[in-house]
Design a protein around this motif. Sequence first.
Motif, mmCIF file in Angstrom:
data_model
loop_
_atom_site.group_PDB
_atom_site.id
_atom_site.type_symbol
_atom_site.label_atom_id
_atom_site.label_comp_id
_atom_site.label_asym_id
_atom_site.label_seq_id
_atom_site.Cartn_x
_atom_site.Cartn_y
_atom_site.Cartn_z
ATOM 1 N N CYS A 83 73.971 -16.586 -21.777
ATOM 2 C CA CYS A 83 75.524 -16.488 -21.697
ATOM 3 C C CYS A 83 75.895 -17.691 -21.906
ATOM 4 O O CYS A 83 75.432 -18.804 -21.187
ATOM 5 C CB CYS A 83 75.736 -15.806 -20.345
ATOM 6 S SG CYS A 83 75.241 -14.166 -20.120
ATOM 7 N N ARG A 84 77.346 -17.870 -22.288
ATOM 8 C CA ARG A 84 77.644 -19.210 -22.567
ATOM 9 C C ARG A 84 79.184 -19.143 -22.009
ATOM 10 O O ARG A 84 80.063 -18.362 -22.433
ATOM 11 C CB ARG A 84 77.710 -19.761 -24.028
ATOM 12 C CG ARG A 84 77.853 -21.070 -24.314
ATOM 13 C CD ARG A 84 77.512 -21.488 -25.446
ATOM 14 N NE ARG A 84 77.534 -23.109 -25.379
ATOM 15 C CZ ARG A 84 77.456 -23.890 -26.365
ATOM 16 N NH1 ARG A 84 77.402 -23.334 -27.574
ATOM 17 N NH2 ARG A 84 77.608 -25.247 -26.300
ATOM 18 N N PHE A 85 79.607 -19.792 -21.128
ATOM 19 C CA PHE A 85 80.876 -19.573 -20.379
ATOM 20 C C PHE A 85 81.673 -20.865 -20.828
ATOM 21 O O PHE A 85 81.236 -22.007 -20.399
ATOM 22 C CB PHE A 85 80.790 -19.385 -18.981
ATOM 23 C CG PHE A 85 80.053 -18.327 -18.600
ATOM 24 C CD1 PHE A 85 78.785 -18.416 -18.175
ATOM 25 C CD2 PHE A 85 80.814 -17.175 -18.395
ATOM 26 C CE1 PHE A 85 78.251 -17.243 -17.728
ATOM 27 C CE2 PHE A 85 79.922 -15.865 -18.048
ATOM 28 C CZ PHE A 85 78.663 -16.044 -17.797
ATOM 29 N N PHE A 86 83.005 -20.957 -21.029
ATOM 30 C CA PHE A 86 84.023 -21.955 -21.367
ATOM 31 C C PHE A 86 85.074 -21.656 -20.568
ATOM 32 O O PHE A 86 85.693 -20.562 -20.567
ATOM 33 C CB PHE A 86 84.199 -22.167 -22.996
ATOM 34 C CG PHE A 86 82.843 -22.520 -23.786
ATOM 35 C CD1 PHE A 86 82.892 -23.614 -23.794
ATOM 36 C CD2 PHE A 86 82.310 -21.622 -24.424
ATOM 37 C CE1 PHE A 86 81.423 -24.189 -24.584
ATOM 38 C CE2 PHE A 86 81.350 -21.885 -25.176
ATOM 39 C CZ PHE A 86 80.692 -23.192 -25.317
ATOM 40 N N HIS A 87 85.715 -22.861 -19.952
ATOM 41 C CA HIS A 87 86.834 -22.639 -19.568
ATOM 42 C C HIS A 87 88.061 -22.576 -20.503
ATOM 43 O O HIS A 87 87.986 -23.272 -21.527
ATOM 44 C CB HIS A 87 87.268 -23.840 -18.601
ATOM 45 C CG HIS A 87 88.288 -23.662 -17.718
ATOM 46 N ND1 HIS A 87 89.580 -23.950 -18.256
ATOM 47 C CD2 HIS A 87 88.316 -23.306 -16.388
ATOM 48 C CE1 HIS A 87 90.527 -23.634 -17.127
ATOM 49 N NE2 HIS A 87 89.828 -23.492 -16.083
ATOM 50 N N ARG A 88 89.048 -21.629 -20.338
ATOM 51 C CA ARG A 88 89.881 -21.200 -21.337
ATOM 52 C C ARG A 88 91.037 -22.569 -21.765
ATOM 53 O O ARG A 88 91.543 -22.715 -22.766
ATOM 54 C CB ARG A 88 90.958 -20.133 -21.166
ATOM 55 C CG ARG A 88 91.865 -20.288 -20.114
ATOM 56 C CD ARG A 88 92.517 -19.142 -19.592
ATOM 57 N NE ARG A 88 93.180 -19.573 -18.556
ATOM 58 C CZ ARG A 88 93.923 -18.754 -17.746
ATOM 59 N NH1 ARG A 88 94.022 -17.547 -18.241
ATOM 60 N NH2 ARG A 88 94.157 -18.890 -16.477
ATOM 61 N N ALA B 291 71.280 -15.807 -13.058
ATOM 62 C CA ALA B 291 72.580 -15.831 -12.440
ATOM 63 C C ALA B 291 73.905 -15.405 -12.951
ATOM 64 O O ALA B 291 74.569 -14.739 -12.579
ATOM 65 C CB ALA B 291 72.691 -17.326 -11.698
ATOM 66 N N ALA B 292 74.013 -16.014 -14.244
ATOM 67 C CA ALA B 292 75.140 -15.806 -15.069
ATOM 68 C C ALA B 292 75.034 -14.264 -15.340
ATOM 69 O O ALA B 292 76.223 -13.549 -15.081
ATOM 70 C CB ALA B 292 74.918 -16.436 -16.542
ATOM 71 N N VAL B 293 73.918 -13.718 -15.678
ATOM 72 C CA VAL B 293 74.157 -11.891 -16.096
ATOM 73 C C VAL B 293 74.418 -11.400 -14.869
ATOM 74 O O VAL B 293 75.258 -10.632 -14.596
ATOM 75 C CB VAL B 293 72.714 -11.498 -16.526
ATOM 76 C CG1 VAL B 293 72.641 -10.318 -16.526
ATOM 77 C CG2 VAL B 293 72.513 -12.273 -17.767
ATOM 78 N N ALA B 294 73.549 -11.817 -13.542
ATOM 79 C CA ALA B 294 73.999 -11.106 -12.281
ATOM 80 C C ALA B 294 75.555 -11.168 -11.838
ATOM 81 O O ALA B 294 76.134 -10.207 -11.527
ATOM 82 C CB ALA B 294 73.180 -11.814 -11.272
ATOM 83 N N ILE B 295 76.199 -12.290 -12.148
ATOM 84 C CA ILE B 295 77.627 -12.561 -11.758
ATOM 85 C C ILE B 295 78.536 -11.735 -12.685
ATOM 86 O O ILE B 295 79.450 -11.173 -12.206
ATOM 87 C CB ILE B 295 78.045 -14.023 -11.669
ATOM 88 C CG1 ILE B 295 77.220 -14.834 -10.744
ATOM 89 C CG2 ILE B 295 79.403 -14.167 -11.988
ATOM 90 C CD1 ILE B 295 77.492 -16.339 -11.037
ATOM 91 N N GLU B 296 78.108 -11.394 -14.105
ATOM 92 C CA GLU B 296 78.933 -10.482 -14.933
ATOM 93 C C GLU B 296 78.689 -9.385 -14.540
ATOM 94 O O GLU B 296 79.799 -8.438 -14.725
ATOM 95 C CB GLU B 296 78.342 -10.873 -16.488
ATOM 96 C CG GLU B 296 78.521 -12.155 -17.304
ATOM 97 C CD GLU B 296 78.176 -12.209 -18.294
ATOM 98 O OE1 GLU B 296 77.252 -11.513 -18.940
ATOM 99 O OE2 GLU B 296 78.802 -12.745 -19.293
ATOM 100 N N GLN B 297 77.768 -8.773 -13.937
ATOM 101 C CA GLN B 297 77.548 -7.290 -13.456
ATOM 102 C C GLN B 297 78.336 -7.040 -12.148
ATOM 103 O O GLN B 297 78.265 -5.833 -12.020
ATOM 104 C CB GLN B 297 75.960 -7.111 -13.791
ATOM 105 C CG GLN B 297 75.505 -7.034 -14.898
ATOM 106 C CD GLN B 297 74.008 -7.000 -14.685
ATOM 107 O OE1 GLN B 297 73.347 -6.809 -13.752
ATOM 108 N NE2 GLN B 297 73.295 -6.975 -16.012
ATOM 109 N N VAL B 298 78.569 -7.988 -11.352
ATOM 110 C CA VAL B 298 79.007 -8.038 -10.028
ATOM 111 C C VAL B 298 80.411 -7.279 -10.527
ATOM 112 O O VAL B 298 81.436 -7.491 -11.050
ATOM 113 C CB VAL B 298 79.478 -9.014 -9.301
ATOM 114 C CG1 VAL B 298 80.203 -8.789 -7.937
ATOM 115 C CG2 VAL B 298 77.922 -9.642 -8.762
#
Length: 192
Positions: A3-8, A185-192
Amino acid sequence: MRCRFFHRDERHDPFGHRHARGEFGPRGERHHGERHRHGGRSGRLLEHGDLRLLVLALIAEAPRHGYDIIKAIEERAGGAYSPSPGVVYPTLTMLEELGHIAGGQVEGPRKLYAITREGEAWLVANQAAASAILARLAELGAEGGPSPQIMRAMHNLKLALRLRLGRGRLEPAQVTAIAAAIDAAAVAIEQV
């Protein structure tokens, strides 16, 4: 899965590094943790001298140690702002040198500070400004920023990574394990 997260509101500093908008001024100067999103625009929560007044106002409510002051500010701001120890502890030293607070009682490893008569007089003389700062914090907290628990956990992860990477070169298996833990952790957070 990666997963790659970027702040808008991300932008690049003069050196090509990505940062959230507001961390760098128009001439590339770095701002340290006192920027926030407020009312749809970026602005300074604390102006020059405000932290000193805020810390004194919090100590006037009840004797406090540095960590307690950081947590009190973070709580009042609803987790949207938390001053770093690198600005709070020098502020405490300055207030003590000015005679506005006195460090006395020690609570475990922490020094407990109480307001002095000089500090009370200075706070009374600056009560309007202190009330305005506290109101800005309360308004920021009412906007419903991230919870203090999430902000703390984010800081813990950042610190753990910095400490581990600072100990020296990683073996390929260690790199893989760290990347996998962060990705999980990123995947788990997306699934919350």
